[in-house]
Structures are given as C-alpha cells and as structure tokens.
Design a protein around this motif. Sequence first.
Motif, PDB file in Angstrom:
ATOM      1  N   ILE A  28      44.377  46.236  51.898  1.00 43.64           N
ATOM      2  CA  ILE A  28      44.121  44.970  52.603  1.00 43.64           C
ATOM      3  C   ILE A  28      43.487  43.981  51.624  1.00 43.64           C
ATOM      4  CG2 ILE A  28      43.991  45.904  54.928  1.00 43.64           C
ATOM      5  CD1 ILE A  28      40.947  45.890  54.715  1.00 43.64           C
ATOM      6  N   LEU A  57      28.491  45.281  43.254  1.00 44.35           N
ATOM      7  CA  LEU A  57      28.946  45.629  44.596  1.00 44.35           C
ATOM      8  C   LEU A  57      27.773  45.939  45.528  1.00 44.35           C
ATOM      9  CD1 LEU A  57      31.839  48.131  43.685  1.00 44.35           C
ATOM     10  CD2 LEU A  57      32.051  45.711  44.259  1.00 44.35           C
ATOM     11  N   VAL A  84      38.179  48.444  44.660  1.00 43.46           N
ATOM     12  CA  VAL A  84      38.664  48.276  43.282  1.00 43.46           C
ATOM     13  C   VAL A  84      37.790  47.222  42.609  1.00 43.46           C
ATOM     14  CG1 VAL A  84      40.627  47.548  41.876  1.00 43.46           C
ATOM     15  CG2 VAL A  84      41.011  48.885  43.954  1.00 43.46           C
ATOM     16  N   SER A  85      37.153  47.609  41.513  1.00 46.10           N
ATOM     17  CA  SER A  85      36.219  46.666  40.878  1.00 46.10           C
ATOM     18  C   SER A  85      36.008  47.024  39.422  1.00 46.10           C
ATOM     19  CB  SER A  85      34.867  46.720  41.600  1.00 46.10           C
ATOM     20  OG  SER A  85      33.898  45.973  40.914  1.00 46.10           O
ATOM     21  N   ASN A  86      35.940  46.003  38.577  1.00 49.95           N
ATOM     22  CA  ASN A  86      35.535  46.232  37.199  1.00 49.95           C
ATOM     23  C   ASN A  86      34.097  45.802  36.982  1.00 49.95           C
ATOM     24  OD1 ASN A  86      37.292  47.552  35.572  1.00 49.95           O
ATOM     25  ND2 ASN A  86      37.801  45.785  34.285  1.00 49.95           N
ATOM     26  N   SER A  87      33.665  44.788  37.731  1.00 52.29           N
ATOM     27  CA  SER A  87      32.309  44.261  37.516  1.00 52.29           C
ATOM     28  C   SER A  87      31.259  45.255  38.006  1.00 52.29           C
ATOM     29  CB  SER A  87      32.132  42.939  38.268  1.00 52.29           C
ATOM     30  OG  SER A  87      32.068  43.181  39.670  1.00 52.29           O
ATOM     31  N   ARG A 128      35.550  41.725  45.003  1.00 50.38           N
ATOM     32  CA  ARG A 128      35.191  40.393  45.509  1.00 50.38           C
ATOM     33  C   ARG A 128      35.064  40.395  47.029  1.00 50.38           C
ATOM     34  NH1 ARG A 128      38.467  35.535  43.318  1.00 50.38           N
ATOM     35  NH2 ARG A 128      40.174  36.749  44.166  1.00 50.38           N
ATOM     36  N   ARG A 134      41.298  48.091  32.927  1.00 51.70           N
ATOM     37  CA  ARG A 134      41.362  47.670  34.318  1.00 51.70           C
ATOM     38  C   ARG A 134      41.787  48.879  35.135  1.00 51.70           C
ATOM     39  NH1 ARG A 134      39.929  43.093  35.768  1.00 51.70           N
ATOM     40  NH2 ARG A 134      41.574  42.720  37.279  1.00 51.70           N
ATOM     41  N   VAL A 135      41.598  48.840  36.409  1.00 52.38           N
ATOM     42  CA  VAL A 135      42.124  49.914  37.265  1.00 52.38           C
ATOM     43  C   VAL A 135      43.653  49.839  37.210  1.00 52.38           C
ATOM     44  CG1 VAL A 135      42.291  50.745  39.638  1.00 52.38           C
ATOM     45  CG2 VAL A 135      40.113  49.879  38.782  1.00 52.38           C
ATOM     46  N   ALA A 174      45.210  40.040  43.160  1.00 53.14           N
ATOM     47  CA  ALA A 174      45.097  40.822  41.930  1.00 53.14           C
ATOM     48  C   ALA A 174      45.392  42.291  42.210  1.00 53.14           C
ATOM     49  CB  ALA A 174      43.704  40.662  41.314  1.00 53.14           C
ATOM     50  N   ARG A 207      31.671  41.504  48.035  1.00 50.34           N
ATOM     51  CA  ARG A 207      30.656  40.457  47.845  1.00 50.34           C
ATOM     52  C   ARG A 207      30.784  39.381  48.938  1.00 50.34           C
ATOM     53  NH1 ARG A 207      32.244  41.781  42.616  1.00 50.34           N
ATOM     54  NH2 ARG A 207      33.624  40.010  42.309  1.00 50.34           N
ATOM     55  N   SER A 267      38.892  44.848  47.627  1.00 50.39           N
ATOM     56  CA  SER A 267      38.510  44.452  46.270  1.00 50.39           C
ATOM     57  C   SER A 267      37.006  44.286  46.153  1.00 50.39           C
ATOM     58  CB  SER A 267      39.181  43.124  45.914  1.00 50.39           C
ATOM     59  OG  SER A 267      38.492  42.059  46.548  1.00 50.39           O
TER      60      SER A 267
END
Length: 292
Positions: A213, A149, A143-146, A101, A192-193, A217, A104, A99
């Motif tokens: 992994i 990264l 996978v990210s919307n923001s 997150r 969203r994805v 979400a 990050r 993800s």
Amino acid sequence: MVMQPEPTTAAGPSQSLLALYPERERTALEGLYLCHDLRRCRRGGHPFVYSNFISSLDGRIAVAAPRRREPEIPPETANPRDWRLLLELAAPADALIVSGRYVRQLAEGSAQALPPLQGDVAPDILAFREALGLPAQPVLVVVSNSLDLPVEVLLRDGPRPVIVATSDAAAANSARQLSGEHAEVIRVGAERVEGAELVAALAKRALRLIYSIAGPAVLHMLLAAGVLRRLYLTTVLRVIGGEDYATMTRGARLVPPYDFRLAALYLDPRGGPDGSEQLLQVFEHNEEKPQK
Ligand SMILES: NC(=O)c1ccc[n+]([C@@H]2O[C@H](COP(=O)([O-])OP(=O)(O)OC[C@H]3O[C@@H](n4cnc5c(N)ncnc54)[C@H](OP(=O)(O)O)[C@@H]3O)[C@@H](O)[C@H]2O)c1
C-alpha cells in the motif's frame, strides 16, 4: 489531516457497479475483490505481490496540500467505496508493505490510516479473514533506508508484528534501536532495498501474500525486480491539476516497460467524491513477455 474517508458520496456502499469486462453485468461493490480469492493465486507456494492505487484522470495519486511540502492523497479522489476495496485487498494478506515516509506521515497525522482489520470494520471483512484462519493483523513491512521511523505509531492500536526492511547501507545504531522497539530489522539490498531480496526474505518467514500500500518509489522497487503480479487501480474521472504531485511510480526508466493485461474493469457510477464516476481496474502482469 487525512483519515479514513467519511462517507461523502452520493452513492451508498451498496449501490451497484457495472462490470464491463470480461462480462457485462450489474454487480455489487461489497465482495468484489474478496471474490478474487487472492490466496489461491500463490501458485506452487510462490509469493504473490499486489498493489493498489487511486488516481485522478490526470494521473495524480498524491498532490501537495496548501502550505505542505509532501504530497498526500487528495480529497478530490479519496472516497469510502475505494477504501472499502482497499480493506478487501488487505483482508487476505500475510503482509502489508508501507514506506518509511508513510510511518513519519502517520506519526504527524497527515497519512491515511492503516487498514483496520479489527474493531469497527465491516463484519464480512472480519469474517473473511477469520475464516482463512489468519492472525488478526497482517505483518507490517516498512521499507526504509533512513531508519528515521517512529515505529511506536504502528503499535498504538495494540501489538502487531513489524518488519523493517532496509539495506546494508543503513546506519547500524538506528537498526539496533529499532530492534529494541519490537521490530525485526532485515537487510535486503546493498544500497537500497531490492524487491526480489525483500520478497524472498518474506517468503522465508511464510509471508507469501504480500500487499503493497506504499507509493511511487516502493512500486518502482517491485517493478524493477519483476515481482509485482497484480495492480488494482481506481481512476476517479476528474481532472484535478496541481503542480506538486506524484504519479503511480517514480524511478529509473523501466527497460523494457512492465507490461500488464486487463483482467477486469468496472464502472462505479456516482461512486466517487461528489457523485463523480470512477473506474475500477484490475491488471495482471503479462508474464508471457520477458522482463529484464
Ligand atoms: N493514491 C494512492 O493510491 C496512493 C498510494 C500510496 C501512496 N500514496 C501517496 O503517495 C505519497 C508517497 O507515498 P509513500 O511515502 O508510500 O511513497 P514511496 O515513494 O513509495 O516511499 C518513499 C519512502 O520509502 C522508502 N523507500 C522507498 N523505496 C526504497 C528502497 N528501494 N529502499 C529503501 N527505502 C525505500 C524511503 O523511506 P526513508 O525515507 O525512510 O528511507 C522513502 O522515503 C504519499 O502522499 C501517499 O499518501 C498514494
């Protein structure tokens, strides 16, 4: 900082397990999931998506550490035997889903390491991947919307293919910037994805054995799309409590529920942290029952 867990258990890597289902017998940890021969699960060339979690008996997959906002895998459950199994699941994969997150958290040093498939890794795992004729590293799918990264953290151990999966709603300039940083950006969803669009896009790139992994979400995204085929779950037989925690999935109620059937069950006596017991469970999506 959570790193690849150090061996802290009473049980060494070679202590045997008790298989409880479908057969009852003593078996070894090493090779347990390599034997599942996941590449043969891609029936008719269809993608096969699987995921794994480690949880406490009270269902915590992550708990906020003191003075931290974000939950992380608690040291009360993380252990080298589960990590070994995670590597066995990663060994045959074409792609690993993580993800935004996670990336990050990895950059700030608070995430578990990416499963290493080169360098200081058990030789049988390296040999297994090599024998399959696969590239050294699976493709990483973020996978990210923001699109916030720090992708350079994914490349710090050497170049590897990175796909950023995002939606049409994500900012165009962030996507352009990531494309310039050695990542391929794909838009697979409106807001969203979407799991089905993501899996189809990966299959088009010949990435058909797909191992997630990521956390709650992303699992929800895969379940909502009906694409998750197998779930591996290690349950450490400890109750750890905590008020700020995550469970395996989070998102809108799944209607109908996503059904699984038990495919295998093992008891790992004294294999968890401080000699705790853990159950290793393998669940197959019950495809006989129609999902939405
Ligand atoms: N115990 C275990 O086995 C286990 C396994 C996995 C994770 N964890 C823990 O669980 C916690 C959360 O992990 P995680 O961050 O991987 O969880 P996650 O809840 O799956 O991922 C959250 C992030 O993924 C992106 N995302 C998820 N679904 C999306 C969608 N449909 N479309 C676009 N973006 C989407 C978003 O990134 P952006 O914010 O960039 O948009 C979001 O912030 C961590 O502490 C982790 O250590 C535990």
